[in-house]
Design a protein around this motif. Sequence first.
Motif, short mmCIF file in Angstrom:
data_model
loop_
_atom_site.label_atom_id
_atom_site.label_comp_id
_atom_site.label_asym_id
_atom_site.label_seq_id
_atom_site.Cartn_x
_atom_site.Cartn_y
_atom_site.Cartn_z
N MET A 1 24.13 81.61 49.50
CA MET A 1 25.45 82.12 49.40
C MET A 1 26.30 81.46 50.47
SD MET A 1 26.51 86.05 49.16
CE MET A 1 26.49 86.37 47.47
N ALA A 2 27.42 81.04 50.08
CA ALA A 2 28.31 80.37 51.02
C ALA A 2 29.01 81.40 51.88
CB ALA A 2 29.32 79.53 50.27
N SER A 3 29.15 81.08 53.13
CA SER A 3 29.82 82.02 54.02
C SER A 3 31.33 81.93 53.82
CB SER A 3 29.47 81.71 55.48
OG SER A 3 30.02 80.47 55.84
N LEU A 4 31.96 83.04 53.93
CA LEU A 4 33.41 83.11 53.74
C LEU A 4 34.06 83.04 55.11
CD1 LEU A 4 35.70 83.59 51.69
CD2 LEU A 4 35.48 86.01 52.17
N SER A 5 34.83 82.01 55.30
CA SER A 5 35.51 81.88 56.57
C SER A 5 37.00 82.13 56.35
CB SER A 5 35.29 80.49 57.18
OG SER A 5 35.85 79.51 56.34
N LEU A 6 37.57 82.93 57.18
CA LEU A 6 39.00 83.24 57.09
C LEU A 6 39.74 82.42 58.13
CD1 LEU A 6 38.99 87.12 56.71
CD2 LEU A 6 39.50 85.43 54.98
N THR A 7 40.59 81.60 57.63
CA THR A 7 41.45 80.85 58.55
C THR A 7 42.66 81.70 58.84
OG1 THR A 7 42.63 79.78 56.76
CG2 THR A 7 40.66 78.66 57.58
N PRO A 8 43.37 81.40 59.90
CA PRO A 8 44.59 82.18 60.18
C PRO A 8 45.60 82.15 59.04
CG PRO A 8 43.95 80.89 62.12
CD PRO A 8 43.04 80.48 60.99
N ALA A 9 45.71 81.04 58.34
CA ALA A 9 46.66 80.95 57.22
C ALA A 9 46.21 81.85 56.06
CB ALA A 9 46.78 79.51 56.75
N THR A 10 44.90 81.86 55.79
CA THR A 10 44.39 82.71 54.72
C THR A 10 44.55 84.18 55.07
OG1 THR A 10 42.73 81.01 54.23
CG2 THR A 10 42.38 83.18 53.28
N LEU A 11 44.29 84.51 56.32
CA LEU A 11 44.45 85.88 56.78
C LEU A 11 45.91 86.33 56.67
CD1 LEU A 11 43.07 88.35 57.98
CD2 LEU A 11 43.49 87.37 60.25
N ALA A 12 46.82 85.45 57.04
CA ALA A 12 48.25 85.77 56.95
C ALA A 12 48.65 85.99 55.49
CB ALA A 12 49.07 84.65 57.58
N MET A 13 48.16 85.15 54.59
CA MET A 13 48.48 85.30 53.17
C MET A 13 47.93 86.62 52.62
SD MET A 13 50.36 82.81 52.31
CE MET A 13 50.31 82.75 50.56
N LEU A 14 46.73 87.00 53.03
CA LEU A 14 46.16 88.27 52.59
C LEU A 14 46.95 89.46 53.13
CD1 LEU A 14 42.32 87.60 52.93
CD2 LEU A 14 43.62 87.93 50.83
N LEU A 15 47.39 89.39 54.37
CA LEU A 15 48.21 90.46 54.95
C LEU A 15 49.56 90.59 54.24
CD1 LEU A 15 47.50 90.08 58.77
CD2 LEU A 15 46.85 91.97 57.28
N VAL A 16 50.18 89.48 53.95
CA VAL A 16 51.46 89.50 53.23
C VAL A 16 51.25 90.05 51.83
CG1 VAL A 16 53.25 88.02 52.22
CG2 VAL A 16 52.55 87.68 54.59
N GLY A 17 50.19 89.65 51.16
CA GLY A 17 49.90 90.16 49.81
C GLY A 17 49.68 91.67 49.83
N CYS A 18 48.91 92.15 50.81
CA CYS A 18 48.68 93.61 50.92
C CYS A 18 49.98 94.35 51.21
CB CYS A 18 47.66 93.89 52.01
SG CYS A 18 45.99 93.42 51.54
N ALA A 19 50.82 93.79 52.05
CA ALA A 19 52.10 94.42 52.37
C ALA A 19 53.00 94.49 51.14
CB ALA A 19 52.80 93.66 53.50
N LEU A 20 53.00 93.42 50.35
CA LEU A 20 53.81 93.42 49.13
C LEU A 20 53.29 94.44 48.11
CD1 LEU A 20 54.51 89.60 48.62
CD2 LEU A 20 56.12 91.38 49.30
N ILE A 21 52.00 94.52 47.96
CA ILE A 21 51.42 95.50 47.03
C ILE A 21 51.72 96.92 47.50
CG2 ILE A 21 49.24 96.43 46.16
CD1 ILE A 21 48.21 93.52 46.07
#
Length: 94
Positions: A1-21
């Motif tokens: 299984m490949a490890s999931l690495s969160l880059t700062p850009a990916t983390l920011a996009m996820l936070l913005v997506g959660c805020a919009l939802i």
Amino acid sequence: MASLSLTPATLAMLLVGCALISSLITLSVVGLAVKFRLWPALERHIDQRLELAANRLEERLRRRVSGLAKDLARGVGGLVVGRRGREDDTDPEA
């Protein structure tokens, strides 16, 4: 299984997506509350105020029309009496 690495850009996009939802859910709940709870109460209040204003306007108009009718009747009565008075004045001279 490949490890999931969160880059700062990916983390920011996820936070913005959660805020919009979250904002979308909040606005939907508020919109439904306004549509089904507050708006009918506001419409009833406005309808009551308009009905009251219409009744007052109707009463004022009725009083105005009846006052004008009375003034017109007095005016016509004065003209008729005035003409009779003039006719009576001319009869003794004739």
